[in-house]
Write an enzyme that holds these catalytic residues in place. Structure first.
Site, PDB file in Angstrom:
ATOM      1  CE  LYS A 113      -1.816   2.835   2.716  1.00 60.11           C
ATOM      2  NZ  LYS A 113      -2.035   4.268   1.513  1.00 60.11           N
ATOM      3  CD  GLU A 116      -5.095   9.947   0.052  1.00 62.01           C
ATOM      4  OE1 GLU A 116      -5.896   9.898  -0.485  1.00 62.01           O
ATOM      5  OE2 GLU A 116      -4.975  10.522   1.302  1.00 62.01           O
ATOM      6  N   GLY A 122       6.643   5.698   7.714  1.00 59.30           N
ATOM      7  CA  GLY A 122       5.796   6.784   7.848  1.00 59.30           C
ATOM      8  C   GLY A 122       6.035   7.562   9.012  1.00 59.30           C
ATOM      9  N   GLY A 123       5.122   8.226   9.543  1.00 60.04           N
ATOM     10  CA  GLY A 123       5.409   9.070  10.647  1.00 60.04           C
ATOM     11  C   GLY A 123       5.046   8.218  12.008  1.00 60.04           C
ATOM     12  CB  THR A 137       1.105   6.305  10.824  1.00 63.72           C
ATOM     13  OG1 THR A 137       0.675   7.518  10.480  1.00 63.72           O
ATOM     14  CG2 THR A 137      -0.035   5.656  10.136  1.00 63.72           C
ATOM     15  N   GLY A 138       2.604   4.963  13.210  1.00 64.40           N
ATOM     16  CA  GLY A 138       3.533   3.909  13.899  1.00 64.40           C
ATOM     17  C   GLY A 138       2.720   3.453  15.015  1.00 64.40           C
ATOM     18  CD  GLU A 160      13.397   1.654   8.872  1.00 62.20           C
ATOM     19  OE1 GLU A 160      13.810   2.915   9.330  1.00 62.20           O
ATOM     20  OE2 GLU A 160      14.101   0.595   8.986  1.00 62.20           O
ATOM     21  CB  CYS A 213      12.900   9.763   7.131  1.00 60.76           C
ATOM     22  SG  CYS A 213      13.995   8.632   6.223  1.00 60.76           S
ATOM     23  CD  GLU A 250       9.844  13.633  10.624  1.00 61.18           C
ATOM     24  OE1 GLU A 250       8.903  13.223  11.077  1.00 61.18           O
ATOM     25  OE2 GLU A 250      10.688  13.057  10.037  1.00 61.18           O
TER      26      GLU A 250
HETATM   27  P1  NDP Z   1       2.223   8.764   7.359  1.00 61.19           P
HETATM   28  O1  NDP Z   1       2.349   8.086   8.784  1.00 61.19           O
HETATM   29  O2  NDP Z   1       1.027   9.908   7.399  1.00 61.19           O
HETATM   30  O3  NDP Z   1       1.920   7.723   5.900  1.00 61.19           O
HETATM   31  C1  NDP Z   1       2.739   6.638   5.919  1.00 61.19           C
HETATM   32  C2  NDP Z   1       1.865   5.787   5.030  1.00 61.19           C
HETATM   33  O4  NDP Z   1       0.850   5.032   6.038  1.00 61.19           O
HETATM   34  C3  NDP Z   1       0.976   6.069   3.956  1.00 61.19           C
HETATM   35  O5  NDP Z   1       0.867   5.081   2.962  1.00 61.19           O
HETATM   36  C4  NDP Z   1      -0.369   6.316   4.525  1.00 61.19           C
HETATM   37  O6  NDP Z   1      -1.644   6.332   3.849  1.00 61.19           O
HETATM   38  C5  NDP Z   1      -0.238   5.043   5.526  1.00 61.19           C
HETATM   39  N1  NDP Z   1      -1.368   5.300   6.609  1.00 61.19           N
HETATM   40  C6  NDP Z   1      -1.752   6.639   7.205  1.00 61.19           C
HETATM   41  N2  NDP Z   1      -2.630   6.086   8.204  1.00 61.19           N
HETATM   42  C7  NDP Z   1      -2.601   4.962   8.522  1.00 61.19           C
HETATM   43  C8  NDP Z   1      -3.485   3.699   9.019  1.00 61.19           C
HETATM   44  N3  NDP Z   1      -4.222   4.408  10.264  1.00 61.19           N
HETATM   45  N4  NDP Z   1      -3.356   2.549   8.823  1.00 61.19           N
HETATM   46  C9  NDP Z   1      -2.350   2.189   7.821  1.00 61.19           C
HETATM   47  N5  NDP Z   1      -1.712   2.821   7.258  1.00 61.19           N
HETATM   48  C10 NDP Z   1      -1.847   4.254   7.197  1.00 61.19           C
HETATM   49  O7  NDP Z   1       3.604   9.243   6.786  1.00 61.19           O
HETATM   50  P2  NDP Z   1       3.763  10.132   5.436  1.00 61.19           P
HETATM   51  O8  NDP Z   1       3.455   9.514   4.193  1.00 61.19           O
HETATM   52  O9  NDP Z   1       3.355  11.696   5.752  1.00 61.19           O
HETATM   53  O10 NDP Z   1       5.371  10.113   5.486  1.00 61.19           O
HETATM   54  C11 NDP Z   1       6.116  10.998   6.092  1.00 61.19           C
HETATM   55  C12 NDP Z   1       6.769  10.284   7.484  1.00 61.19           C
HETATM   56  O11 NDP Z   1       7.362   9.296   7.155  1.00 61.19           O
HETATM   57  C13 NDP Z   1       7.644  11.259   8.288  1.00 61.19           C
HETATM   58  O12 NDP Z   1       7.596  11.408   9.457  1.00 61.19           O
HETATM   59  C14 NDP Z   1       9.151  10.886   7.800  1.00 61.19           C
HETATM   60  O13 NDP Z   1      10.145  10.696   8.691  1.00 61.19           O
HETATM   61  C15 NDP Z   1       8.705   9.152   7.920  1.00 61.19           C
HETATM   62  N6  NDP Z   1       9.863   8.431   6.952  1.00 61.19           N
HETATM   63  C16 NDP Z   1      10.505   7.796   7.667  1.00 61.19           C
HETATM   64  C17 NDP Z   1      11.724   6.992   6.874  1.00 61.19           C
HETATM   65  C18 NDP Z   1      12.597   6.136   7.376  1.00 61.19           C
HETATM   66  O14 NDP Z   1      13.333   5.377   6.737  1.00 61.19           O
HETATM   67  N7  NDP Z   1      12.699   5.785   8.743  1.00 61.19           N
HETATM   68  C19 NDP Z   1      11.636   7.370   5.339  1.00 61.19           C
HETATM   69  C20 NDP Z   1      10.742   8.089   4.952  1.00 61.19           C
HETATM   70  C21 NDP Z   1       9.561   8.838   5.519  1.00 61.19           C
HETATM   71  P3  NDP Z   1      -1.942   7.486   2.961  1.00 61.19           P
HETATM   72  O15 NDP Z   1      -0.797   8.352   2.780  1.00 61.19           O
HETATM   73  O16 NDP Z   1      -2.425   7.063   1.594  1.00 61.19           O
HETATM   74  O17 NDP Z   1      -3.191   8.303   3.666  1.00 61.19           O
END
Ligand code: NDP
Length: 493
Positions: A175, A178, A228-229, A232-233, A250, A284, A385
């Site tokens: 996934k 979006e 991701g963020g 969400t983690g 991550e 990130c 961040e």
């Molecule tokens: P988000 O956490 O908003 O989203 C990441 C992914 O999770 C997207 O596909 C999103 O879907 C999905 N998502 C959101 N909510 C849910 C949920 N409740 N259940 C399951 N999946 C969900 O992060 P961002 O996309 O905004 O990315 C930015 C963040 O990612 C920053 O904090 C950055 O530091 C981190 N990051 C970390 C990296 C690392 O290597 N440590 C590398 C790159 C980024 P959708 O967008 O479709 O809503």
């Protein structure tokens, strides 16, 4: 693009309820694609397909070497389509086409790394000290994995998960964000073309808040690998408790970048500008916390401000552009609010601090490179961040202070230290509690080296050897070649 962009059980299909949404360029808001938006039924179908394919043994029965050959073939096909995919990635993210080309080259290296790793011997024999016992540690595919990626390096972050999952023999549901689905669609087409068995690779598109719940909580999913963020983690960790799923997380970073007075200052400044403003800070591991020894503070700040103010912004095909827009209006608003809060809490705004007012940026989400001085670790703008082009500057007097400031964060993803004194740089690198430390450098990584965070930057590691281990179960098989009675309990027969 057709809206039959979900891939479930070996077939492309539209959403069962007809859901679809447009992808807009962050550069000018033009529509660059229209893709399916999965329904809950589609998500459940994808999980079923992955579960059935895994349990059937259709892929787990392949040897590591066979799966590595598949991953190698995928790398070849990615190479064939590299520019097409880079174009899709730059359409979705607004990043310069040349940057997207670098990213796709990194994607290909990732597949090549895991193909090579998979082709090596797996498992080992253990000497248990008994001549008639053989003991083997074997590696087996972990199961069904949900692979969820962010929008900043859309295909690269997915590749770090898909390549090891394939080598390991897992079935999975991808996934992407979006906002940036097009490169994931292209990858899944290639995975299919390469001959991956039906049901192993599945693709679900749609907002995480809608399609994510089942992917992270369905008991048929064994592992969630998420980039991701932090928030969400945390949601994922709670949801994963349903059946004690394995997790690979991550998350974010707020990465210290320390410059000592004995460093090559000009080189350090140049790298500091890149570290903070590459991809407009949507990285990130961005070096957004500059931590400078007091005696060089004024010189460093003056030069950083000059350089940040000179950075030229522009869209995918603007040859003069050095970096691009933020991903969305919502993100631009978040960065604006973050900067306003920084000013309110006493940071000194030296450059930037607002949206670009150039007419050619009027329809895009362009935010100027921004530098805050007089910052300290009690501030929100130092601790949180922004994921945008915002650098904060802090001062230190001693080595111990530099380390303490660099570690004063809930995150622990990466950091850098610049010094002409190798021993001092090594001491600081050892003391910083972050997953990657660069000495006299900032930013490079290689697929052969593990990547991941200490503290709240995540759990587990991607890339390297460990990045494959996340997708494997470890089994111990003990074989007694001369069985005898245990004799532990009396046999009163
Ligand atoms: P988000 O956490 O908003 O989203 C990441 C992914 O999770 C997207 O596909 C999103 O879907 C999905 N998502 C959101 N909510 C849910 C949920 N409740 N259940 C399951 N999946 C969900 O992060 P961002 O996309 O905004 O990315 C930015 C963040 O990612 C920053 O904090 C950055 O530091 C981190 N990051 C970390 C990296 C690392 O290597 N440590 C590398 C790159 C980024 P959708 O967008 O479709 O809503």
């Amino acid at each position: 693009m057709s809206t039959a962009t979900l891939f479930i059980d070996g077939a492309w299909r539209s959403a069962s309820d007809g859901g679809a949404h447009d992808i807009h360029s962050p550069h000018d808001q033009s529509v660059v694609a229209t893709v399916s938006q999965a329904s809950q039924d589609d998500v459940l179908d994808a999980i079923s397909a992955a579960r059935v394919s895994f349990d059937s043994g259709v892929f787990t029965s392949w040897s590591f070497k066979e799966r590595s050959a598949l991953v190698s073939k995928i790398a070849d096909l990615l190479e064939r389509d590299a520019d097409l995919i880079a174009r899709k990635e730059s359409d979705d993210t607004g990043k310069r086409f040349i940057e997207a080309q670098y990213d796709i080259a990194d994607v290909i290296s990732t597949f090549r790394h895991f193909a090579a790793l998979g082709a090596k011997e797996h498992g080992r024999s253990v000497d248990v000290g008994i001549a008639h016992v053989t003991s083997r540690i074997v590696h087996e595919p972990l199961g069904v994995a949900s692979l969820i990626g962010p929008w900043n390096y859309p295909l690269l972050q997915i590749a770090w998960k898909v390549a090891p999952a394939l080598v390991a023999g897992c079935s999975f549901i991808v996934k992407p964000s979006e906002l940036t689905p097009q490169s994931a669609i292209a990858l899944i087409k290639i995975i299919d073309e390469a001959g991956t068995p039906k049901g192993v690779a599945n693709l679900i598109l749609g907002p995480g808040s809608v399609v994510g719940a089942s992917l992270i909580s369905d008991p048929r999913v064994d592992l969630v690998s998420f980039t991701g963020g932090l928030a969400t983690g945390q949601t994922i960790m709670k949801a994963a408790a349903t059946n004690i799923k394995k997790l690979a997380l991550e998350l974010g970073g707020k990465n210290p970048h320390i410059i000592f007075a004995d460093a090559d200052i000009d080189t350090a400044i140049d790298n500091a500008v890149t570290a903070a403003f590459l991809h407009s800070g949507q990285v990130c591991s961005a070096g957004t916390r500059l931590i400078v020894e007091r005696s060089i503070h004024d010189r460093v700040v003056k030069e950083i401000v000059r350089r940040a103010g000179d950075i030229s912004l522009g869209g995918p095909d603007d040859e003069l552009a050095e970096t691009g827009p933020l991903i969305s209006k919502a993100h631009l608003m978040n960065v604006s609010t973050y900067v306003e809060r920084g000013i309110a809490e006493g940071a000194t705004l030296l450059v930037g601090g607002h949206r670009s007012d150039k007419p050619e940026h009027a329809n895009g989400w362009y935010y100027l490179p921004t530098v805050f001085d007089n910052c300290n670790t009690t501030m929100f703008c130092v601790q949180e961040e922004s994921f945008g082009p915002v650098m904060t500057i802090e001062i230190f007097d001693t080595e111990a202070q530099a380390i303490a400031i660099g570690n004063d964060t809930i995150f622990g993803l990466s950091g850098g230290v610049w010094s002409g004194d190798n021993e001092k740089a090594a001491r600081v690198a050892n003391a910083l509690r972050h997953g990657t430390i660069w000495i006299n450098d900032f930013g490079p990584y290689r697929p052969a080296a593990e990547w991941g965070g200490y503290k709240q930057s995540g759990i587990g590691r991607e890339l390297g050897e460990h990045g494959l281990g996340e997708y494997l179960e470890i089994k111990h098989i003990w074989t007694n070649n001369a069985p005898s009675r245990s004799g532990w309990f009396r046999d009163n027969k």
